[in-house]
Scaffold this motif. Structure first.
Motif, short mmCIF file in Angstrom:
data_model
loop_
_atom_site.label_atom_id
_atom_site.label_comp_id
_atom_site.label_asym_id
_atom_site.label_seq_id
_atom_site.Cartn_x
_atom_site.Cartn_y
_atom_site.Cartn_z
N TYR A 78 0.82 -1.21 0.00
CA TYR A 78 0.00 0.00 0.00
C TYR A 78 0.85 1.26 0.00
O TYR A 78 0.60 2.20 -0.77
N THR A 127 1.42 4.49 -2.71
CA THR A 127 1.31 5.91 -2.37
C THR A 127 2.56 6.67 -2.80
O THR A 127 2.47 7.79 -3.33
N ARG A 130 -1.36 8.79 -4.29
CA ARG A 130 -2.73 8.54 -3.88
C ARG A 130 -2.77 7.64 -2.65
O ARG A 130 -1.91 6.78 -2.49
N GLU A 131 -3.76 7.87 -1.82
CA GLU A 131 -3.95 7.04 -0.64
C GLU A 131 -4.93 5.92 -0.98
O GLU A 131 -6.11 6.18 -1.22
N PRO A 132 -4.49 4.67 -1.01
CA PRO A 132 -5.38 3.57 -1.41
C PRO A 132 -6.36 3.14 -0.32
O PRO A 132 -7.33 2.45 -0.60
N THR A 192 -8.93 4.11 2.95
CA THR A 192 -9.71 5.17 3.57
C THR A 192 -9.51 5.16 5.08
O THR A 192 -9.07 4.16 5.66
N TYR A 193 -9.86 6.26 5.71
CA TYR A 193 -9.73 6.35 7.17
C TYR A 193 -10.63 5.32 7.84
O TYR A 193 -10.25 4.69 8.84
N PRO A 202 -9.23 -3.05 -0.66
CA PRO A 202 -9.16 -2.53 0.71
C PRO A 202 -8.83 -3.63 1.71
O PRO A 202 -8.79 -4.81 1.37
N PRO A 247 -11.72 4.31 -1.90
CA PRO A 247 -11.31 5.70 -2.12
C PRO A 247 -12.08 6.31 -3.29
O PRO A 247 -11.70 6.19 -4.46
N THR A 248 -13.18 6.96 -2.99
CA THR A 248 -14.06 7.49 -4.04
C THR A 248 -13.44 8.67 -4.78
O THR A 248 -14.01 9.12 -5.78
N VAL A 249 -12.29 9.17 -4.31
CA VAL A 249 -11.64 10.28 -4.99
C VAL A 249 -11.22 9.88 -6.40
O VAL A 249 -11.35 10.66 -7.35
N HIS A 270 -11.98 6.47 -7.59
CA HIS A 270 -12.70 5.25 -7.98
C HIS A 270 -14.19 5.51 -7.90
O HIS A 270 -14.70 6.00 -6.88
#
Length: 508
Positions: A101, A105, A110-112, A114-115, A360, A429-431, A433
């Motif tokens: 992961y 990055t 990109r951050e694969p 999510t929090y 994820p 990550p909806t940013v 995807h």
């Protein structure tokens, strides 16, 4: 009424242009807002406000409330099923944070993850790797705080601090997962973790019956040891030593047969498919593809792949339409329909109609997150079977004709849960995807209405600007026709009421 006629005659073409232009602008803004709200939340803002605020004021009744005890019991059952269907599961094939992961990055920026996904992992770590007796061992006490730490560097520092005190298995796990930048480094750390974990496991095994505290400690040590050995097997699989990985997984499943929560059989299925050992794959499926056991995309689609393999190399849609499907082809098609009903998002990834991202750490069964996790590791196995993807391409959409209302009634499984989209938006990550949604939501009425209104008023504004005199005549004729019933009523009222009274009313 003379006043109304005078008012209409004084209206200029510029007034009509301004009126229609303003109407078009307002309806366009409403359309843009409605579309944005629908894309973000999956519902119409106007409809939501109407149902939430206006309906209670008008005395509306909630149709969803049960009217008798039978419906109440049915609702309770459906709610329990919905909760179980929407449970978030640990991804059995989740990647390594440091070696995979984080490298993604570093390369893409990109951050694969999510929090929400990472927070679930933190909760898992605290559940599996800690217990109430950790304060008795200083290294475990440090690691108990480390698993709660949000800052990755602080967690890594705490792990090194714990190792300075003693060989701590959970500290090695954290370093292998988050600090190691390659799979080789992670494997070395897990091998050190095995030695420490086995020692703790043997000691706690001897004391487990001495009290609840020792029993909890033994349960924790068991979870730690199983986790380490499973990740070691995954390291072997990633480094190309697949047969070794298969042996490690089989030994682990024999040693701890009751720990099905780790879903090690899904790791085993993927490794056996890599070896093209289809007979052993079928044997594993025979044990885990049981009606009493929870299903997964891996189980359903692997079963479909094995049945497709028997006929896919000679399958031709043209020939099948002429002569009909053979028994083996019918079995393969039914297996594909079964798999698609369980998770309808998978085919688009297998057929490369939708781009893949890194899976994820947690998945929602029957959701887009599970589809990504499955296709990420199993696409290569489908490609290896000649004609399998062609058979999938020709048959998968037929599933939706069998279940036209998937949210209300299923065919082979329970109705498709309505909560998948919301949960997948938290996990993925909806940013970068676009979350796959099933079933596709129809556009709300108010979006269609405002789109039509915006287009109509914009056309009127354009025509009025181009042909002001002609459109003025049409507008006056339209308004005269619109007010004709009112004129007729007013004339009747004038003929009935005395003229003096009517004069006083008009003055008011």
């Amino acid at each position: 009424m003379c006043f109304l006629s005078m008012f209409l005659n004084t209206l200029t073409p510029k007034f009509y242009v301004a009126l229609t232009g303003t109407s078009s602008l307002i309806s366009g803004l409403i359309l843009i807002f409605e579309w944005w709200y629908f894309r973000k939340y999956g519902t119409s803002f106007i409809e939501q406000v109407s149902v939430s605020h206006l309906r209670p004021l008008l005395g509306g009744v909630d149709n969803s409330s049960p009217t008798n005890s039978n419906s109440s019991n049915g609702d309770a059952d459906s709610n329990r099923q919905s909760v179980s269907e929407c449970k978030v599961w640990r991804n059995p094939l989740n990647l390594f944070r440091g070696a995979e992961y984080n490298r993604y990055t570093w390369v893409t920026g990109r951050e694969p993850l999510t929090y929400y996904d990472m927070n679930l992992s933190a909760q898992d770590h605290q559940t599996f790797f800690t217990c109430d007796s950790d304060h008795l061992r200083p290294a475990d006490a440090i690691m108990q705080k480390a698993w709660r730490e949000r800052n990755p560097q602080a967690r890594i520092s705490a792990a090194h601090e714990a190792l300075e005190l003693e060989d701590c298995a959970t500290a090695y796990i954290l370093l292998a997962e988050e600090e190691a930048t390659t799979i080789v480094e992670a494997e070395k750390l897990f091998k050190q973790a095995v030695k420490a974990g086995e020692g703790c496991y043997r000691r706690s095994q001897q004391l487990q019956h001495h009290g609840a505290q020792y029993e909890a400690q033994h349960r924790r040590d068991t979870n730690v040891l199983v986790y380490i050995k499973r990740r070691l097997a995954m390291c072997s699989r990633k480094l190309g030593r697949t047969r070794e990985a298969v042996k490690m997984m089989r030994d682990l499943m024999k040693e701890f047969p009751l720990l099905s929560m780790f879903n090690i059989h899904e790791n085993l299925l993927e490794s056996l498919l890599e070896l093209q050992n289809y007979a052993d794959v079928q044997a594993v499926l025979a044990k885990y593809d049981d009606i009493s056991l929870p299903k997964s995309a891996t189980i359903c689609y692997t079963a479909a792949l094995l049945k497709a393999r028997a006929v896919s190399d000679k399958f031709s849609p043209e020939a099948a339409s002429r002569r009909g499907l053979s028994t083996a082809e019918m079995n393969a098609v039914e297996a594909i329909h079964r798999a698609v009903e369980f998770n309808p998002h998978v085919p688009k990834y297998l057929l490369e109609m939708k781009s893949l991202i890194l899976p994820p750490e947690h998945i929602l069964k029957r959701g887009d997150s599970e589809a990504i996790a499955y296709a990420f590791f199993h696409l290569q196995h489908w490609k290896r079977v000649e004609g399998a993807l062609n058979l999938l391409h020709c048959t998968w959409e037929g599933t939706f004709r069998m279940i036209p209302y998937p949210l209300e009634k299923g065919h082979l499984f329970y109705p498709y849960p309505i909560c998948t989209e919301t949960a997948d938006r938290e996990l993925l990550p909806t940013v970068f995807h676009e979350v796959s949604v099933y079933p596709k939501k129809e556009l709300p009425f108010f979006i269609l209405f405002t789109a039509g209104l915006c287009s109509f008023t914009a056309m009127l504004a354009l025509l009025t600007h181009q042909f002001p005199e002609l459109m003025g005549v049409f507008a006056k004729a339209f308004l005269s026709t619109l007010f004709a019933p009112l004129n007729f009523i007013m004339e009747k009222v004038e003929s009935i009421l005395p003229s003096s009274l009517w004069h006083q009313l008009t003055r008011i």
